[in-house]
Design a protein around this motif. Structure first.
Motif, PDB file in Angstrom:
ATOM      1  N   ASN A   1       0.848  -1.183   0.000  1.00  0.00           N
ATOM      2  CA  ASN A   1       0.000   0.000   0.000  1.00  0.00           C
ATOM      3  C   ASN A   1       0.886   1.236   0.000  1.00  0.00           C
ATOM      4  N   PRO A   2       0.369   2.362  -0.475  1.00  0.00           N
ATOM      5  CA  PRO A   2       1.182   3.585  -0.505  1.00  0.00           C
ATOM      6  C   PRO A   2       1.720   3.917   0.878  1.00  0.00           C
ATOM      7  N   GLY A   3       3.003   4.219   0.947  1.00  0.00           N
ATOM      8  CA  GLY A   3       3.638   4.593   2.206  1.00  0.00           C
ATOM      9  C   GLY A   3       4.099   3.421   3.035  1.00  0.00           C
ATOM     10  N   ASN A   4       3.780   2.218   2.582  1.00  0.00           N
ATOM     11  CA  ASN A   4       4.169   1.014   3.331  1.00  0.00           C
ATOM     12  C   ASN A   4       5.177   0.197   2.539  1.00  0.00           C
ATOM     13  N   GLN A   5       5.900  -0.638   3.261  1.00  0.00           N
ATOM     14  CA  GLN A   5       6.823  -1.545   2.583  1.00  0.00           C
ATOM     15  C   GLN A   5       6.061  -2.692   1.943  1.00  0.00           C
ATOM     16  N   ARG A   6       6.677  -3.243   0.903  1.00  0.00           N
ATOM     17  CA  ARG A   6       6.097  -4.426   0.280  1.00  0.00           C
ATOM     18  C   ARG A   6       6.205  -5.588   1.265  1.00  0.00           C
ATOM     19  N   GLU A   7       5.118  -6.318   1.438  1.00  0.00           N
ATOM     20  CA  GLU A   7       5.108  -7.395   2.420  1.00  0.00           C
ATOM     21  C   GLU A   7       4.777  -8.731   1.756  1.00  0.00           C
ATOM     22  N   LEU A   8       5.327  -9.774   2.345  1.00  0.00           N
ATOM     23  CA  LEU A   8       5.074 -11.126   1.858  1.00  0.00           C
ATOM     24  C   LEU A   8       3.620 -11.514   2.065  1.00  0.00           C
ATOM     25  N   VAL A   9       3.039 -12.143   1.055  1.00  0.00           N
ATOM     26  CA  VAL A   9       1.720 -12.755   1.202  1.00  0.00           C
ATOM     27  C   VAL A   9       1.890 -14.276   1.253  1.00  0.00           C
ATOM     28  N   ALA A  10       2.522 -14.827   0.217  1.00  0.00           N
ATOM     29  CA  ALA A  10       2.725 -16.280   0.164  1.00  0.00           C
ATOM     30  C   ALA A  10       3.799 -16.603  -0.857  1.00  0.00           C
ATOM     31  N   THR A  11       4.527 -17.677  -0.605  1.00  0.00           N
ATOM     32  CA  THR A  11       5.507 -18.171  -1.562  1.00  0.00           C
ATOM     33  C   THR A  11       5.377 -19.676  -1.703  1.00  0.00           C
ATOM     34  N   ILE A  12       5.834 -20.185  -2.845  1.00  0.00           N
ATOM     35  CA  ILE A  12       5.824 -21.626  -3.098  1.00  0.00           C
ATOM     36  C   ILE A  12       7.092 -21.966  -3.865  1.00  0.00           C
ATOM     37  N   THR A  13       7.808 -22.964  -3.382  1.00  0.00           N
ATOM     38  CA  THR A  13       9.059 -23.358  -4.041  1.00  0.00           C
ATOM     39  C   THR A  13       8.761 -24.317  -5.187  1.00  0.00           C
ATOM     40  N   SER A  14       9.793 -24.636  -5.939  1.00  0.00           N
ATOM     41  CA  SER A  14       9.619 -25.594  -7.025  1.00  0.00           C
ATOM     42  C   SER A  14       9.264 -26.978  -6.499  1.00  0.00           C
ATOM     43  N   GLY A  15       9.602 -27.228  -5.251  1.00  0.00           N
ATOM     44  CA  GLY A  15       9.237 -28.494  -4.627  1.00  0.00           C
ATOM     45  C   GLY A  15       7.928 -28.416  -3.862  1.00  0.00           C
ATOM     46  N   SER A  16       7.203 -27.311  -4.041  1.00  0.00           N
ATOM     47  CA  SER A  16       5.879 -27.092  -3.451  1.00  0.00           C
ATOM     48  C   SER A  16       5.886 -26.864  -1.953  1.00  0.00           C
ATOM     49  N   THR A  17       7.007 -26.417  -1.409  1.00  0.00           N
ATOM     50  CA  THR A  17       7.003 -25.952  -0.027  1.00  0.00           C
ATOM     51  C   THR A  17       6.376 -24.568   0.000  1.00  0.00           C
TER      52      THR A  17
END
Length: 119
Positions: A39-55
């Motif tokens: 959001n404006p004025g805020n840092q980019r934050e993690l929502v979700a990640t997935i590895t190639s091995g589906s972790t």
């Protein structure tokens, strides 16, 4: 390498949206893919990640409501967002760690897609 995101929009609280992000170009393989938001004025934050091995990793704020998945054959990552809340409103960016040759891996970002949740 380019990442093309789609699927954002305006939804009422409690509703659902599905984001997609497809990678194109020349590369050997894609390692981690994911979604971040800002959001404006805020840092980019993690929502979700997935590895190639589906972790999979989720931020605490979306656990139990969002689901990340990927289709390696299509070089595409998805984010199914359910039970959306106004505080989920943000620009969502897809991310990919891409091995472009045997020596180098680079981080790539999509253009961002707006998600707006009305109360």
């Amino acid at each position: 390498v380019q990442l093309q995101a789609s699927g954002g929009g305006l939804v009422n609280a409690g509703g659902s949206l599905r984001l997609s992000c497809a990678a194109s170009g020349y590369f050997l393989r894609i390692n981690t893919m994911g979604w971040y938001r800002q959001n404006p004025g805020n840092q980019r934050e993690l929502v979700a990640t997935i590895t190639s091995g589906s972790t999979i990793d989720y931020s605490d704020s979306v656990k139990g409501r969002f689901t990340i998945s990927r289709d390696n054959a299509k070089s595409t990552v998805y984010l199914q967002m359910n039970s959306l809340k106004p505080e989920d409103t943000a620009v969502y960016y897809c991310y990919a760690a891409v091995r472009v040759n045997k020596n180098y891996e680079y981080d790539y970002w999509g253009q961002g897609t707006q998600v707006t949740v009305s109360s």
